[in-house]
Design a protein around this motif. Structure first.
Motif, mmCIF file in Angstrom:
data_model
loop_
_atom_site.group_PDB
_atom_site.id
_atom_site.type_symbol
_atom_site.label_atom_id
_atom_site.label_comp_id
_atom_site.label_asym_id
_atom_site.label_seq_id
_atom_site.Cartn_x
_atom_site.Cartn_y
_atom_site.Cartn_z
ATOM 1 N N ILE A 372 40.117 -71.956 37.484
ATOM 2 C CA ILE A 372 41.175 -70.752 37.412
ATOM 3 C C ILE A 372 41.107 -70.105 38.900
ATOM 4 C CG2 ILE A 372 41.445 -68.630 36.355
ATOM 5 C CD1 ILE A 372 41.631 -71.163 34.520
ATOM 6 N N ALA A 373 40.413 -70.406 39.639
ATOM 7 C CA ALA A 373 39.994 -69.954 41.124
ATOM 8 C C ALA A 373 41.582 -70.391 41.754
ATOM 9 C CB ALA A 373 38.918 -70.082 41.924
ATOM 10 N N LYS A 374 41.906 -71.627 41.366
ATOM 11 C CA LYS A 374 43.047 -72.480 41.935
ATOM 12 C C LYS A 374 44.093 -71.833 41.694
ATOM 13 C CE LYS A 374 40.173 -75.908 43.418
ATOM 14 N NZ LYS A 374 39.820 -76.192 44.605
ATOM 15 N N VAL A 375 44.416 -70.875 40.699
ATOM 16 C CA VAL A 375 45.703 -70.326 40.230
ATOM 17 C C VAL A 375 45.874 -69.013 40.339
ATOM 18 C CG1 VAL A 375 46.401 -72.900 39.162
ATOM 19 C CG2 VAL A 375 45.088 -70.745 37.773
ATOM 20 N N ALA A 376 44.404 -68.219 40.360
ATOM 21 C CA ALA A 376 44.555 -66.949 40.149
ATOM 22 C C ALA A 376 43.451 -66.283 40.997
ATOM 23 C CB ALA A 376 44.629 -66.484 38.777
ATOM 24 N N PRO A 377 43.282 -64.998 41.472
ATOM 25 C CA PRO A 377 41.968 -64.126 41.955
ATOM 26 C C PRO A 377 41.071 -64.337 40.824
ATOM 27 C CG PRO A 377 43.953 -63.060 42.395
ATOM 28 C CD PRO A 377 44.492 -64.131 41.541
ATOM 29 N N THR A 378 39.944 -64.897 41.313
ATOM 30 C CA THR A 378 38.882 -64.837 40.294
ATOM 31 C C THR A 378 37.477 -64.657 40.986
ATOM 32 O OG1 THR A 378 40.075 -66.739 39.321
ATOM 33 C CG2 THR A 378 37.727 -66.679 38.726
ATOM 34 N N VAL A 379 36.615 -64.133 40.070
ATOM 35 C CA VAL A 379 35.333 -63.945 40.511
ATOM 36 C C VAL A 379 34.265 -64.073 39.376
ATOM 37 C CG1 VAL A 379 35.127 -61.286 39.823
ATOM 38 C CG2 VAL A 379 33.999 -62.226 41.996
ATOM 39 N N MET A 380 32.939 -64.170 39.585
ATOM 40 C CA MET A 380 31.911 -64.364 38.729
ATOM 41 C C MET A 380 30.942 -63.361 39.021
ATOM 42 S SD MET A 380 31.236 -68.413 38.171
ATOM 43 C CE MET A 380 30.312 -68.087 36.568
ATOM 44 N N ILE A 381 30.285 -62.965 37.854
ATOM 45 C CA ILE A 381 29.056 -61.894 37.721
ATOM 46 C C ILE A 381 28.027 -62.507 37.066
ATOM 47 C CG2 ILE A 381 28.021 -59.718 36.906
ATOM 48 C CD1 ILE A 381 30.994 -58.704 36.726
ATOM 49 N N MET A 382 26.637 -62.751 37.626
ATOM 50 C CA MET A 382 25.666 -63.273 37.172
ATOM 51 C C MET A 382 24.474 -62.347 36.725
ATOM 52 S SD MET A 382 25.496 -67.174 38.874
ATOM 53 C CE MET A 382 26.622 -68.357 38.417
ATOM 54 N N CYS A 383 23.739 -62.731 35.711
ATOM 55 C CA CYS A 383 22.380 -61.929 35.109
ATOM 56 C C CYS A 383 21.415 -63.052 35.477
ATOM 57 C CB CYS A 383 22.499 -61.202 33.974
ATOM 58 S SG CYS A 383 22.359 -62.445 32.552
ATOM 59 N N PRO A 384 20.029 -62.415 35.710
ATOM 60 C CA PRO A 384 19.029 -63.469 35.428
ATOM 61 C C PRO A 384 18.671 -64.216 34.321
ATOM 62 C CG PRO A 384 18.346 -61.219 36.272
ATOM 63 C CD PRO A 384 19.646 -61.101 35.664
ATOM 64 N N CYS A 385 18.156 -65.195 34.201
ATOM 65 C CA CYS A 385 17.267 -65.977 33.302
ATOM 66 C C CYS A 385 15.866 -66.378 33.355
ATOM 67 C CB CYS A 385 18.215 -67.132 32.732
ATOM 68 S SG CYS A 385 18.450 -68.551 34.006
ATOM 69 N N VAL A 386 15.175 -66.359 32.489
ATOM 70 C CA VAL A 386 13.797 -66.334 32.661
ATOM 71 C C VAL A 386 13.440 -67.772 33.268
ATOM 72 C CG1 VAL A 386 11.635 -66.500 31.571
ATOM 73 C CG2 VAL A 386 13.330 -64.781 30.918
ATOM 74 N N ASP A 387 12.551 -67.809 34.257
ATOM 75 C CA ASP A 387 12.099 -68.815 34.976
ATOM 76 C C ASP A 387 13.570 -69.780 35.381
ATOM 77 O OD1 ASP A 387 9.482 -68.293 34.731
ATOM 78 O OD2 ASP A 387 9.394 -69.181 32.688
ATOM 79 N N GLY A 388 14.636 -69.255 35.456
ATOM 80 C CA GLY A 388 15.816 -70.318 35.835
ATOM 81 C C GLY A 388 16.255 -71.417 34.893
ATOM 82 N N LEU A 389 15.526 -71.257 33.666
ATOM 83 C CA LEU A 389 15.749 -72.252 32.529
ATOM 84 C C LEU A 389 17.175 -72.338 31.930
ATOM 85 C CD1 LEU A 389 14.382 -75.013 31.676
ATOM 86 C CD2 LEU A 389 13.489 -73.408 29.949
ATOM 87 N N SER A 390 17.916 -73.581 31.923
ATOM 88 C CA SER A 390 18.771 -73.519 31.156
ATOM 89 C C SER A 390 19.346 -74.861 30.851
ATOM 90 C CB SER A 390 20.285 -72.867 31.943
ATOM 91 O OG SER A 390 21.372 -72.993 31.288
ATOM 92 N N HIS A 391 20.344 -75.057 29.966
ATOM 93 C CA HIS A 391 20.562 -76.256 29.131
ATOM 94 C C HIS A 391 19.327 -76.807 28.680
ATOM 95 C CE1 HIS A 391 24.512 -77.634 31.632
ATOM 96 N NE2 HIS A 391 24.674 -76.465 31.209
ATOM 97 N N ASN A 392 18.629 -75.838 27.855
ATOM 98 C CA ASN A 392 17.373 -76.054 27.396
ATOM 99 C C ASN A 392 17.204 -74.874 26.113
ATOM 100 O OD1 ASN A 392 14.662 -75.742 26.669
ATOM 101 N ND2 ASN A 392 14.295 -77.153 28.379
ATOM 102 N N GLU A 393 16.775 -75.299 24.927
ATOM 103 C CA GLU A 393 16.706 -74.317 23.986
ATOM 104 C C GLU A 393 15.940 -73.235 24.136
ATOM 105 O OE1 GLU A 393 17.411 -75.474 19.885
ATOM 106 O OE2 GLU A 393 17.031 -77.691 20.157
#
Length: 421
Positions: A372-393
């Protein structure tokens, strides 16, 4: 509570963290995994159920739905001046096969919570606000990732998207029709004043630094290269070592090369093989075919392209040494992204105003915001996740982290949408 001017004081403009968390937990019941997470892959029955629940919640909050031909959902909260380009809040509801409860869905439901909170406080904005669920962000079932936002941004064509197939040969377009979530809107016809995407970090930096908010300034670029090796099926016990044409061995050597190439381009470069299949996948048959996907990423375009070039030079040499046929096909790509400086400033200002600890960060993962950044002003906000673990149950965040990011999202969106009362 309003002040003498009739406006809600900034200090009182907060989201309802308990309501947000309750919504996250309710959505997590749709497409449950086997170990506490989710398996709500795109265009499955579980995806359809999650969409229906989200739509109901939005309509209960007074929003109206638009739906485009890629199944992208646009839930609109009206502004005082409906003709103005709206502010978007967007992420995704689909998950990995063994996904967590927060990747993507946090950004969608935090967008809903922003609207619920605005209604609770009686706030009116000049611009409309649209909460979006982008179809097939994960790319787990249909490659590439960020498929429908890519069509919206004009990077990919509808025909290309509809022709994508899953491991069973089912077409994206057919499955979208099957679950009943194809709309009539032409993808990309909607104008966007600004888009915000709120997401878990999917990495360990924010937690390690003790920061509540990641102000995302850039996104890494990515190359996904699908490698197909062709050898000869043969008996593992009776085929002499010198007479084997082992596709599995070729895959192992190329995986090692991927790791070395990424290490040789440090810092700010990563590479791995995350998806791999061999045929006939029998314990006593030497693999005659291997198909796997190389994932290279870097915020430096020069490094990103150099890693791809080296892999495309070295992998055929490895295959030739083993007598293997080889094909290398790019199946996913985007250049590094610089998010809109003015919107980055709004996010940073919101975190400061609310007293939340924050730091600038580069997104290591791909997100719909990158297209979407290619067609409109865009930004992201992030919050922490425990141990950086994601794509994991086992992916986990805290209710406090979720609320802090949602509060920053609320303030930044209201700044962009312009409060009138």
């Amino acid at each position: 509570m309003t002040d003498a001017s009739g406006l809600v004081p900034a200090a009182n403009m907060k989201t309802d963290g308990e309501r947000l968390w309750d919504s996250l937990m309710q959505m997590a019941q749709v497409g449950p995994g086997i170990a506490g997470g989710n398996n709500r892959q795109t265009l499955t029955d579980a995806d359809a159920e999650g969409r229906a629940l989200f739509r109901q919640w939005c309509e209960d909050a007074g929003m109206t739905m638009g739906l485009d031909r890629m199944g992208n959902m646009f839930m609109r909260h009206e502004g005082a001046e409906p003709e103005l380009d709206p502010v978007f809040i967007g992420s995704h509801l689909d998950t990995q096969p063994t996904g967590g409860r927060f990747d993507g869905v946090l950004g969608v439901l935090a967008g809903l919570e922003v609207i619920r909170s605005i209604r609770d406080m009686g706030i009116v904005t000049r611009r409309p606000i649209v909460v979006t669920n982008w179809t097939n962000e994960e790319g787990a079932r249909f490659a590439p990732a960020m498929l429908a936002s890519g069509v919206f941004a004009g990077i990919l064509t509808e025909d290309y998207a509809n022709s994508r197939t899953d491991a069973e040969g089912k077409r994206f377009g057919d499955e979208l029709d099957r679950i009943g979530w194809r709309g009539d809107e032409v993808p990309g016809d909607r104008r966007i004043h600004a888009m915000f995407e709120y997401h878990i970090e999917q990495g360990p930096i924010l937690e390690a630094e003790g920061k509540q908010i990641g102000v995302v300034t850039h996104g890494q670029g990515l190359w996904w290269l699908q490698v197909t090796l062709t050898g000869k099926d043969a008996h593992t016990g009776s085929t002499p070592m010198t007479m084997r044409v082992n596709a599995g061995l070729g895959m192992a050597r190329i995986i090692e090369a991927v790791h070395r190439i990424a290490m040789d381009h440090q810092p700010d470069a990563v590479g791995a093989v995350g998806q791999a299949n061999v045929w006939p996948n029998s314990r006593n048959v030497i693999p005659g075919r291997a198909v796997f996907t190389v994932d290279f990423r870097s915020p430096d375009l020069g490094k990103l392209n150099a890693m791809r070039a080296l892999l495309e030079e070295e992998a055929p040499q490895i295959a030739a040494e083993l007598g293997l046929g080889i094909e290398i096909e790019p199946v996913g790509h985007f250049d590094p992204v610089t998010f809109d400086p003015a919107l980055v400033g709004k996010v940073r200002d919101a975190a400061e105003r609310l007293g939340y600890s924050h730091m600038d960060i580069v997104s290591g993962a791909g997100h719909d915001a990158c297209w979407i950044a290619k067609v409109a002003p865009t930004v992201m906000i992030m919050c922490p996740c425990v141990d950086g673990l994601s794509h994991n149950e086992a992916e986990e965040i805290s209710p406090e982290w979720a609320k802090a990011g949602a509060d920053v999202l609320l303030h930044a969106v209201l700044d962009a949408a312009e409060v009138v009362r």
